[in-house]
Structure formats: structure tokens, C-alpha cells
Design a protein around this motif. Sequence first.
Motif, PDB file in Angstrom:
ATOM      1  N   ARG A 131     -25.503  -0.162 -38.832  1.00  0.00           N
ATOM      2  CA  ARG A 131     -25.523   1.037 -38.000  1.00  0.00           C
ATOM      3  C   ARG A 131     -25.853   2.275 -38.817  1.00  0.00           C
ATOM      4  O   ARG A 131     -25.587   2.313 -40.019  1.00  0.00           O
ATOM      5  CB  ARG A 131     -24.152   1.226 -37.327  1.00  0.00           C
ATOM      6  CG  ARG A 131     -23.855   0.102 -36.336  1.00  0.00           C
ATOM      7  CD  ARG A 131     -22.379  -0.078 -36.117  1.00  0.00           C
ATOM      8  NE  ARG A 131     -22.111  -1.294 -35.352  1.00  0.00           N
ATOM      9  CZ  ARG A 131     -22.036  -1.341 -34.026  1.00  0.00           C
ATOM     10  NH1 ARG A 131     -22.168  -0.240 -33.302  1.00  0.00           N
ATOM     11  NH2 ARG A 131     -21.804  -2.485 -33.410  1.00  0.00           N
TER      12      ARG A 131
ATOM     13  N   SER B 267     -28.737  -5.976 -35.567  1.00  0.00           N
ATOM     14  CA  SER B 267     -27.713  -7.012 -35.602  1.00  0.00           C
ATOM     15  C   SER B 267     -28.311  -8.347 -36.064  1.00  0.00           C
ATOM     16  O   SER B 267     -29.140  -8.940 -35.379  1.00  0.00           O
ATOM     17  CB  SER B 267     -27.091  -7.148 -34.210  1.00  0.00           C
ATOM     18  OG  SER B 267     -26.147  -8.185 -34.196  1.00  0.00           O
TER      19      SER B 267
ATOM     20  N   SER C  57     -22.082 -11.948 -36.648  1.00  0.00           N
ATOM     21  CA  SER C  57     -23.160 -10.962 -36.576  1.00  0.00           C
ATOM     22  C   SER C  57     -22.867  -9.845 -37.559  1.00  0.00           C
ATOM     23  O   SER C  57     -21.711  -9.454 -37.759  1.00  0.00           O
ATOM     24  CB  SER C  57     -23.326 -10.407 -35.160  1.00  0.00           C
ATOM     25  OG  SER C  57     -22.180  -9.690 -34.771  1.00  0.00           O
TER      26      SER C  57
ATOM     27  N   ASP D 208     -23.065   0.893 -26.776  1.00  0.00           N
ATOM     28  CA  ASP D 208     -22.525   1.512 -27.981  1.00  0.00           C
ATOM     29  C   ASP D 208     -22.756   3.019 -27.887  1.00  0.00           C
ATOM     30  O   ASP D 208     -23.636   3.472 -27.161  1.00  0.00           O
ATOM     31  CB  ASP D 208     -23.196   0.897 -29.211  1.00  0.00           C
ATOM     32  CG  ASP D 208     -22.712  -0.525 -29.443  1.00  0.00           C
ATOM     33  OD1 ASP D 208     -21.768  -0.707 -30.204  1.00  0.00           O
ATOM     34  OD2 ASP D 208     -23.264  -1.443 -28.810  1.00  0.00           O
TER      35      ASP D 208
ATOM     36  N   HIS E 265     -24.924  -4.235 -22.943  1.00  0.00           N
ATOM     37  CA  HIS E 265     -25.175  -5.573 -23.476  1.00  0.00           C
ATOM     38  C   HIS E 265     -23.858  -6.316 -23.636  1.00  0.00           C
ATOM     39  O   HIS E 265     -22.795  -5.705 -23.711  1.00  0.00           O
ATOM     40  CB  HIS E 265     -25.947  -5.506 -24.801  1.00  0.00           C
ATOM     41  CG  HIS E 265     -25.314  -4.644 -25.841  1.00  0.00           C
ATOM     42  ND1 HIS E 265     -25.479  -3.278 -25.893  1.00  0.00           N
ATOM     43  CD2 HIS E 265     -24.488  -4.938 -26.882  1.00  0.00           C
ATOM     44  CE1 HIS E 265     -24.809  -2.783 -26.913  1.00  0.00           C
ATOM     45  NE2 HIS E 265     -24.186  -3.778 -27.527  1.00  0.00           N
TER      46      HIS E 265
ATOM     47  N   HIS F 227     -20.947  -3.741 -22.575  1.00  0.00           N
ATOM     48  CA  HIS F 227     -20.695  -2.373 -23.060  1.00  0.00           C
ATOM     49  C   HIS F 227     -22.001  -1.730 -23.534  1.00  0.00           C
ATOM     50  O   HIS F 227     -23.000  -2.408 -23.738  1.00  0.00           O
ATOM     51  CB  HIS F 227     -19.701  -2.395 -24.238  1.00  0.00           C
ATOM     52  CG  HIS F 227     -20.286  -3.012 -25.479  1.00  0.00           C
ATOM     53  ND1 HIS F 227     -20.429  -4.375 -25.641  1.00  0.00           N
ATOM     54  CD2 HIS F 227     -20.812  -2.456 -26.597  1.00  0.00           C
ATOM     55  CE1 HIS F 227     -21.003  -4.626 -26.813  1.00  0.00           C
ATOM     56  NE2 HIS F 227     -21.256  -3.467 -27.420  1.00  0.00           N
TER      57      HIS F 227
ATOM     58  N   ARG G  88     -20.251 -18.067 -34.939  1.00  0.00           N
ATOM     59  CA  ARG G  88     -21.368 -17.155 -35.196  1.00  0.00           C
ATOM     60  C   ARG G  88     -20.793 -15.903 -35.848  1.00  0.00           C
ATOM     61  O   ARG G  88     -19.712 -15.452 -35.451  1.00  0.00           O
ATOM     62  CB  ARG G  88     -22.059 -16.777 -33.882  1.00  0.00           C
ATOM     63  CG  ARG G  88     -23.038 -15.605 -33.996  1.00  0.00           C
ATOM     64  CD  ARG G  88     -23.713 -15.309 -32.652  1.00  0.00           C
ATOM     65  NE  ARG G  88     -24.663 -14.209 -32.750  1.00  0.00           N
ATOM     66  CZ  ARG G  88     -24.372 -12.926 -32.561  1.00  0.00           C
ATOM     67  NH1 ARG G  88     -23.147 -12.550 -32.235  1.00  0.00           N
ATOM     68  NH2 ARG G  88     -25.303 -12.000 -32.689  1.00  0.00           N
TER      69      ARG G  88
ATOM     70  N   TYR H  98     -17.396 -14.763 -34.120  1.00  0.00           N
ATOM     71  CA  TYR H  98     -17.115 -15.474 -32.866  1.00  0.00           C
ATOM     72  C   TYR H  98     -16.895 -16.936 -33.256  1.00  0.00           C
ATOM     73  O   TYR H  98     -17.853 -17.655 -33.527  1.00  0.00           O
ATOM     74  CB  TYR H  98     -18.320 -15.366 -31.923  1.00  0.00           C
ATOM     75  CG  TYR H  98     -18.835 -13.957 -31.651  1.00  0.00           C
ATOM     76  CD1 TYR H  98     -19.586 -13.267 -32.610  1.00  0.00           C
ATOM     77  CD2 TYR H  98     -18.596 -13.332 -30.437  1.00  0.00           C
ATOM     78  CE1 TYR H  98     -20.067 -11.993 -32.365  1.00  0.00           C
ATOM     79  CE2 TYR H  98     -19.078 -12.051 -30.175  1.00  0.00           C
ATOM     80  CZ  TYR H  98     -19.808 -11.385 -31.147  1.00  0.00           C
ATOM     81  OH  TYR H  98     -20.280 -10.118 -30.901  1.00  0.00           O
TER      82      TYR H  98
ATOM     83  N   ASN I 291     -18.951  -9.065 -36.851  1.00  0.00           N
ATOM     84  CA  ASN I 291     -18.213  -9.673 -35.739  1.00  0.00           C
ATOM     85  C   ASN I 291     -18.200 -11.168 -35.973  1.00  0.00           C
ATOM     86  O   ASN I 291     -19.246 -11.751 -36.299  1.00  0.00           O
ATOM     87  CB  ASN I 291     -18.939  -9.426 -34.403  1.00  0.00           C
ATOM     88  CG  ASN I 291     -18.936  -7.972 -33.993  1.00  0.00           C
ATOM     89  OD1 ASN I 291     -17.909  -7.411 -33.663  1.00  0.00           O
ATOM     90  ND2 ASN I 291     -20.112  -7.358 -34.020  1.00  0.00           N
TER      91      ASN I 291
HETATM   92  O1  AKG Z   1     -22.594  -9.696 -32.083  1.00  0.00           O
HETATM   93  C1  AKG Z   1     -23.600  -9.027 -31.799  1.00  0.00           C
HETATM   94  O2  AKG Z   1     -24.749  -9.374 -32.072  1.00  0.00           O
HETATM   95  C2  AKG Z   1     -23.469  -7.726 -31.057  1.00  0.00           C
HETATM   96  C3  AKG Z   1     -22.102  -7.156 -31.100  1.00  0.00           C
HETATM   97  C4  AKG Z   1     -22.064  -5.813 -30.432  1.00  0.00           C
HETATM   98  O3  AKG Z   1     -22.618  -5.605 -29.386  1.00  0.00           O
HETATM   99  C5  AKG Z   1     -21.349  -4.718 -31.090  1.00  0.00           C
HETATM  100  O4  AKG Z   1     -20.751  -4.929 -32.160  1.00  0.00           O
HETATM  101  O5  AKG Z   1     -21.380  -3.601 -30.557  1.00  0.00           O
END
Ligand code: AKG
Length: 247
Positions: free
Chosen positions: A245, A168, A241, A159, A227, A157, A239, A147, A145
Motif C-alpha cells: 500500500r 496484492s 496475500s 479500502d 471487493h 468492503h 493462501r 487465509y 493476510n
Molecule cells: O487478500 C487479498 O488479496 C485482499 C485483501 C483485502 O482486500 C484487504 O486487505 O483489504
Amino acid sequence: MPPKRKAPPVTASRKRARASSSLSPPPSEPAEQPSPEGRVTGFDQFRVPLLEGDVLYIPDFLPPADAEGLYAALAALPDWHHPTLRIYNRAVQQSRAVAVYASSPRTIKYSGTEIRAHAFPPVLERVRRTVEARLAQRFDVCMLNRYDDGGVYIGRHSDTCENLIIASLSLGAARSFVMTPRMPPRAAGGEGEERRRELEARETVRFTMQDRSLVVMQGKTQDYWKHEIPKERRVKEGRISLTFRQT
Ligand SMILES: O=C(O)CCC(=O)C(=O)O
Ligand SMILES: [Fe+2]
């Protein structure tokens, strides 16, 4: 509305831990063995105090030498895109960019759309090996991800529980991670709605994810907690992440 409960012990103790930690495990450490329980063990001092949740916040997870140049290398990957989501029947382009990688070819379901997963590029494969060795777990999928500044966020949300463990890794700007308890449906609507908001606000846990830190969510966390990473307008840096998974 009562003030949101912060989790100062988490942040404060992490600051102390940061100075002393050298996070590459010695080769003899048992972390090299797969964990039989299907959960990350051995990081108890990093546990976030949550009822019915199993969350770790591990600062300084990635050694500075391993993180050098990593943000730029990941940002330069060709696979980033902004998914188009359908919200109330309108097509909306998401502000957060994502890129998905998997050990075998497949498409990943994501907020009602499907995203094609690419093979792990070498730069990400190196990080995956480090994370796998330290946590004694295998991760077959990684969603990145991005940002670009504090205006980019991820809404509240949970997961899917197919993600047994989510690890993460954060790079770049420090951002807040906010966890809100999930309420049973009967707690919502009418007067119950007000009560639900009150309880949510009271039980909310917030901590800061620093550069090179790792958050692990596992066990029943997704059943009991949502979260989010809220907008933080004062954050001007980006940022990325790396959400590893297990599927
Ligand atoms: O960016 C993050 O650390 C978490 C992102 C997140 O919650 C997700 O990808 O489901
Ligand atoms: Fe998530």
C-alpha cells in the motif's frame, strides 16, 4: 436472481499469458523509473474490464524461483495475529490472520482497531523490491493476510482512498476475488433495496487469483467498487496475500 456475471475473458486470457510470461523485467525496462501519474502503467493487457475502475490481474507475476519457500517463510513470521473487531458492540475475533509492516514506525487504522506496524523483515523486503521495480511505484506499507483454508474470508468492503494504489500478491491456494459495484445510498431501502441487489448481482465481476499472481487496484476503484474474497469450503489449502500500500 440473475446469475453472477463471470469475467471469462480475464481468466481465459490469463491462462494463455501464463505459459509465455517470464516476469522479471530486463534491467533496461522503463519500469525502473517512477511513474509520474501515480498509477501503474504498461500492463494494459492485464486490465480487468470494469466501468469506472482501474484494476489489473497479472498472473505469474512472481517468478517460481522467487516464490520458492516464501509461503513458509512468511507463515513463520512472529507478527501474525487475529484482530478483535467490535461488531454490533460485541468483540469478535477475526478468522483471518494479519501482520502489518511499514517503512517507518507507526500504527495503522484497521476496521476500527489500530495495529502496530513492524519493520519490514528481510524476506518481505526482497519481495517489496521486486514489486516496486516491476510496477515503478514505491510502497511504504504491506499488510499480510493469511487465509488458512476456504472457510477464512474477507467480507465485502472498499479500502480507504488513502491507499492510492493497492498491489496484492497471492501465494498458495487459488481464491476467488469478487467485485461488486457500490450503489448510491438512495438506491437502498424499501423497493430500492431489491433493485439494488439485482443490479449488484448483474454487474458483479469475479475472477480467480492464482498462486504468484498480482491484483492492482488504483484510481477511482475504491469509490465505485467493493471487493471480497468469499468463503469457498472446497478450498483446503492456505493462501497468504501481501497487500502493498501507499499511504
Ligand atoms: O487478500 C487479498 O488479496 C485482499 C485483501 C483485502 O482486500 C484487504 O486487505 O483489504
Ligand atoms: Fe481490500
